[in-house]
Design a protein around this motif. Structure first.
Motif, PDB file in Angstrom:
ATOM      1  N   ASP A 172      -2.900  -0.602  -5.733  1.00  0.00           N
ATOM      2  CA  ASP A 172      -2.177  -0.633  -4.467  1.00  0.00           C
ATOM      3  C   ASP A 172      -2.923   0.020  -3.308  1.00  0.00           C
ATOM      4  O   ASP A 172      -2.346   0.212  -2.239  1.00  0.00           O
ATOM      5  CB  ASP A 172      -0.803   0.039  -4.619  1.00  0.00           C
ATOM      6  CG  ASP A 172       0.147  -0.793  -5.465  1.00  0.00           C
ATOM      7  OD1 ASP A 172      -0.130  -1.985  -5.669  1.00  0.00           O
ATOM      8  OD2 ASP A 172       1.164  -0.251  -5.913  1.00  0.00           O
ATOM      9  N   ASN A 173      -4.209   0.351  -3.484  1.00  0.00           N
ATOM     10  CA  ASN A 173      -4.933   0.857  -2.322  1.00  0.00           C
ATOM     11  C   ASN A 173      -5.366  -0.330  -1.468  1.00  0.00           C
ATOM     12  O   ASN A 173      -5.472  -1.462  -1.948  1.00  0.00           O
ATOM     13  CB  ASN A 173      -6.088   1.792  -2.694  1.00  0.00           C
ATOM     14  CG  ASN A 173      -7.266   1.078  -3.314  1.00  0.00           C
ATOM     15  OD1 ASN A 173      -7.639  -0.007  -2.897  1.00  0.00           O
ATOM     16  ND2 ASN A 173      -7.862   1.698  -4.320  1.00  0.00           N
ATOM     17  N   GLU A 174      -5.602  -0.102  -0.189  1.00  0.00           N
ATOM     18  CA  GLU A 174      -5.823  -1.203   0.748  1.00  0.00           C
ATOM     19  C   GLU A 174      -7.007  -2.088   0.372  1.00  0.00           C
ATOM     20  O   GLU A 174      -6.947  -3.310   0.520  1.00  0.00           O
ATOM     21  CB  GLU A 174      -5.964  -0.665   2.171  1.00  0.00           C
ATOM     22  CG  GLU A 174      -4.652  -0.159   2.721  1.00  0.00           C
ATOM     23  CD  GLU A 174      -4.685   0.155   4.201  1.00  0.00           C
ATOM     24  OE1 GLU A 174      -5.599  -0.329   4.905  1.00  0.00           O
ATOM     25  OE2 GLU A 174      -3.786   0.870   4.661  1.00  0.00           O
ATOM     26  N   GLU A 175      -8.071  -1.494  -0.121  1.00  0.00           N
ATOM     27  CA  GLU A 175      -9.258  -2.279  -0.500  1.00  0.00           C
ATOM     28  C   GLU A 175      -8.933  -3.278  -1.605  1.00  0.00           C
ATOM     29  O   GLU A 175      -9.312  -4.445  -1.541  1.00  0.00           O
ATOM     30  CB  GLU A 175     -10.374  -1.337  -0.950  1.00  0.00           C
ATOM     31  CG  GLU A 175     -11.650  -2.047  -1.334  1.00  0.00           C
ATOM     32  CD  GLU A 175     -12.723  -1.063  -1.783  1.00  0.00           C
ATOM     33  OE1 GLU A 175     -13.413  -1.375  -2.763  1.00  0.00           O
ATOM     34  OE2 GLU A 175     -12.858   0.006  -1.148  1.00  0.00           O
TER      35      GLU A 175
ATOM     36  N   GLN B 127       0.284   6.776  -6.795  1.00  0.00           N
ATOM     37  CA  GLN B 127       0.013   5.409  -6.359  1.00  0.00           C
ATOM     38  C   GLN B 127      -0.827   4.713  -7.415  1.00  0.00           C
ATOM     39  O   GLN B 127      -1.806   5.273  -7.913  1.00  0.00           O
ATOM     40  CB  GLN B 127      -0.727   5.408  -5.022  1.00  0.00           C
ATOM     41  CG  GLN B 127      -1.021   4.018  -4.502  1.00  0.00           C
ATOM     42  CD  GLN B 127      -1.812   4.034  -3.207  1.00  0.00           C
ATOM     43  OE1 GLN B 127      -2.630   4.912  -2.985  1.00  0.00           O
ATOM     44  NE2 GLN B 127      -1.551   3.059  -2.356  1.00  0.00           N
TER      45      GLN B 127
ATOM     46  N   SER C 201       0.802  -1.225   0.000  1.00  0.00           N
ATOM     47  CA  SER C 201       0.000   0.000   0.000  1.00  0.00           C
ATOM     48  C   SER C 201       0.837   1.277   0.000  1.00  0.00           C
ATOM     49  O   SER C 201       0.310   2.347  -0.282  1.00  0.00           O
ATOM     50  CB  SER C 201      -0.955   0.013   1.192  1.00  0.00           C
ATOM     51  OG  SER C 201      -0.237   0.093   2.405  1.00  0.00           O
TER      52      SER C 201
ATOM     53  N   PRO D 171      -3.713   2.477  -8.626  1.00  0.00           N
ATOM     54  CA  PRO D 171      -4.994   2.155  -7.983  1.00  0.00           C
ATOM     55  C   PRO D 171      -5.059   0.730  -7.433  1.00  0.00           C
ATOM     56  O   PRO D 171      -5.763   0.475  -6.463  1.00  0.00           O
ATOM     57  CB  PRO D 171      -6.026   2.351  -9.103  1.00  0.00           C
ATOM     58  CG  PRO D 171      -5.365   3.246 -10.084  1.00  0.00           C
ATOM     59  CD  PRO D 171      -3.891   2.989  -9.973  1.00  0.00           C
TER      60      PRO D 171
END
Length: 94
Positions: free
Chosen positions: A39-42, A35, A5, A37
């Motif tokens: 690699d976002n936590e969700e 970043q 993340s 997309p």
């Protein structure tokens, strides 16, 4: 989660950075980092869930699979993988 993340890419140079382990060298570079997309936590949680849903089937299919300890020097990891490729994994006939 932390490793994935916090990955960032410089859109100008294509260089990759990590907020904790390999931060950008200057504030100017830091300001332009982006970043992915994925690699976002969700999205990472979705990928991890998919991995755990499918890993058992893969383990059953590749009975003689090997474990790779990737927390080592990259050259050591490469040599280990290379040695395993020389003698390929047997797999079940479907």
């Amino acid at each position: 989660m932390e490793r994935l993340s916090q990955r960032r890419t410089d859109p100008v140079t294509g260089e990759r950075y990590h907020s904790t382990f390999r931060p950008a060298p200057t504030p100017a570079i830091q300001a332009r980092l982006r970043q992915n997309p994925r690699d976002n936590e969700e999205n990472i949680e979705k990928r991890v869930e998919a991995y755990y849903r499918n890993v058992k089937e893969l383990e059953d299919f590749y009975e003689d699979a090997f474990y790779v300890n990737a927390d080592q020097d990259p050259h050591v990891v490469f040599e280990f993988i290379e040695s395993c490729i020389i003698k390929p994994l047997p797999c079940k006939k479907v």
